[in-house]
Design an enzyme around this catalytic site. Structure first.
Site, mmCIF file in Angstrom:
data_model
loop_
_atom_site.group_PDB
_atom_site.id
_atom_site.type_symbol
_atom_site.label_atom_id
_atom_site.label_comp_id
_atom_site.label_asym_id
_atom_site.label_seq_id
_atom_site.Cartn_x
_atom_site.Cartn_y
_atom_site.Cartn_z
ATOM 1 N N HIS A 46 122.037 62.208 67.913
ATOM 2 C CA HIS A 46 120.713 61.709 68.296
ATOM 3 C C HIS A 46 119.961 61.151 67.088
ATOM 4 C CE1 HIS A 46 117.055 61.291 70.681
ATOM 5 N NE2 HIS A 46 116.417 61.677 69.591
ATOM 6 N N HIS A 96 116.667 56.626 71.678
ATOM 7 C CA HIS A 96 117.939 57.038 71.077
ATOM 8 C C HIS A 96 118.581 55.722 70.615
ATOM 9 C CE1 HIS A 96 121.831 59.620 71.263
ATOM 10 N NE2 HIS A 96 122.196 58.420 70.832
ATOM 11 N N HIS A 98 120.306 52.470 69.947
ATOM 12 C CA HIS A 98 121.316 51.760 70.725
ATOM 13 C C HIS A 98 121.298 50.291 70.368
ATOM 14 C CE1 HIS A 98 117.574 51.921 73.083
ATOM 15 N NE2 HIS A 98 117.895 50.746 73.568
HETATM 16 P P1 AMP Z 1 115.717 49.322 75.327
HETATM 17 O O1 AMP Z 1 114.729 48.817 76.346
HETATM 18 O O2 AMP Z 1 116.008 48.379 74.200
HETATM 19 O O3 AMP Z 1 115.326 50.704 74.839
HETATM 20 O O4 AMP Z 1 117.096 49.453 76.077
HETATM 21 C C1 AMP Z 1 117.370 50.460 76.986
HETATM 22 C C2 AMP Z 1 118.419 49.914 77.912
HETATM 23 O O5 AMP Z 1 119.016 51.003 78.581
HETATM 24 C C3 AMP Z 1 117.883 48.971 78.984
HETATM 25 O O6 AMP Z 1 118.528 47.709 78.872
HETATM 26 C C4 AMP Z 1 118.242 49.675 80.302
HETATM 27 O O7 AMP Z 1 118.636 48.786 81.324
HETATM 28 C C5 AMP Z 1 119.377 50.581 79.868
HETATM 29 N N1 AMP Z 1 119.564 51.789 80.673
HETATM 30 C C6 AMP Z 1 118.622 52.662 81.104
HETATM 31 N N2 AMP Z 1 119.189 53.665 81.790
HETATM 32 C C7 AMP Z 1 120.524 53.428 81.788
HETATM 33 C C8 AMP Z 1 121.657 54.099 82.348
HETATM 34 N N3 AMP Z 1 121.532 55.243 83.036
HETATM 35 N N4 AMP Z 1 122.880 53.549 82.177
HETATM 36 C C9 AMP Z 1 123.022 52.390 81.491
HETATM 37 N N5 AMP Z 1 122.000 51.721 80.927
HETATM 38 C C10 AMP Z 1 120.771 52.223 81.078
HETATM 39 ZN ZN ZN Z 2 119.479 61.250 72.158
#
Ligand code: AMP
Ligand code: ZN
Length: 112
Positions: A46, A96, A98
């Protein structure tokens, strides 16, 4: 970390559409794709986001870029964009670290 969506996905508690996994990272398809190819790469550890990268944990960022290049090669993706949003104004919704990997359409520049 408790109650972190991506920690739960990394632990397999919440299912995901996996693209790649090893002991350090997980790549899975974004649930709300913004391009024909849109997957996320996360460290299993994390880290809240780009602003929490330090001398101690920055190695995972280089590793994530290695993994992205490997996945792209395997999938035959020749052009792609890697994005990480940090903080609310930038559009971060999951605290988190990404990296979004987007491909398969003309993405345009600058981003909106
Ligand atoms: P951000 O808005 O840059 O924080 O990106 C978060 C991303 O996570 C968004 O593009 C969402 O569509 C994606 N997201 C949220 N929940 C999930 C999930 N359960 N599985 C896959 N992607 C997700
Ligand atoms: Zn996390």
């Amino acid at each position: 970390m408790e109650n972190c969506l991506f920690c739960k996905i990394a632990a397999g508690i919440i299912p995901s559409s996996k693209v790649y996994e090893d002991e350090r990272v997980l790549a899975f398809n974004d649930i709300d794709p913004q391009a024909p190819t849109h997957f996320l790469v996360i460290p299993k550890e994390h880290i809240t986001g780009a602003g929490a990268i330090t001398e101690e944990n920055s190695g995972i960022v280089a590793y994530i870029f290695e993994v992205i290049a490997k996945i792209a090669k395997e999938k035959g993706i020749e052009s792609y964009r890697v994005v990480t949003n940090y903080g609310e104004e930038a559009g971060q919704t999951v605290p988190h670290l990404h990296f979004h990997v987007l491909a398969g359409r003309n993405l345009g520049w600058p981003p909106g």
